[in-house]
Design an enzyme around this catalytic site. Sequence first.
Site: not given
Ligand code: AQP
Length: 337
Positions: A112, A192, A195
Amino acid sequence: MSRIFSGIQPSGELHIGNYLGAVKNWVALQSTHPGALFCIVDYHAITGNYDPAVLRSRRWEMAKSLLATGIDPALCALFQQSDIPEHTELAWVFTTLTPLGDLERQTQFKEKSSKHESIPAGILMYPVLQSADILLYRADLVPVGEDQIQHLELARDTARKWNARFEHAFFPEPKPLLTPTRRIMGLDGQSKMSKSLGNTIGLLESDDDIWAKLRPAMTDPQRVRRTDPGRPEVCNIYSLHQAFNPPDVVENVAVQCRSAGWGCVDCKKVLLEGMVRELTPIRHRAVLLDADPQRVLDALADGARTARAIAQETMRDVRARMGLDALVAPTPKSALA
Ligand code: AQP
């Protein structure tokens, strides 16, 4: 009995990666682990530039979407991090115990921060706040996706350090609970599903919108022509079949792929059927919640009440053990003589 805690950022829509990696597991665990806590971690969603009006609307959508997946306020506490100020208080306590190098080594920080010219300190401190989120409730099991394993190692280190200095075994050492679909890749098949990367399928999207995204999605790059045999084990679409379709369908998908019996579009149509079967009831519940928004507000208020009681008790104990509790006047020297 173990206590479960997990969180999700309202940094965008709830997508199938979040759902399959974590939230589907939350729904299952709320019945087997009474008192589970699930948190919309909004302080984590303000580490970059953001529009307050958009954040407000995303917090709402996230709460609604989680309830629509089957999170039941009668079985668990669903609440917002910013309703419980003890999260940031404990995060400061943990900051004082955390070596800078441990934070700089976190893979998510490296990924990030590389997108910023001037790196916001919030991105670096994210896992410290996350440790506080979990340990504030003295939770020992954390259902998450694979990307969070390294952060949980840091939470365990932090618990060990605080316990060694202030009270043996006060904080448990939280362990991850992974699903079989611990890492869902984005539709580009390269990174991955995330969001912030715009490579997601939202949980509440219509069948047509899902199909518009699935149709061009990446498959096995060696399948150039319809007649080329495919390799299910390298195909992101196949891993989605494993998540959304029953074992007999998944087996047939593998056979049809390897023998080039189906083309990739045929295969994606079968995936769409499986997704629609699982997502339709969730979308239906979301429509009902749109018509009765008070249910969302009531769920969050109930959840915050439950969370606050635990958080305040933990912080009372933490402050007392750290010499930060209410002062009493020292006994005058003359009275000791
Ligand atoms: N691609 C993924 N596969 C499996 N698990 C996932 N999680 C996120 N992406 C995947 C799991 O979802 C939960 C919530 O995630 P988060 O919102 O706290 O943060 P993150 O992992 O950073 O999710 P994003 O979608 O990738 O958000 P951004 O882009 O804002 O950083 C967690 O348990 C995560 O493991």
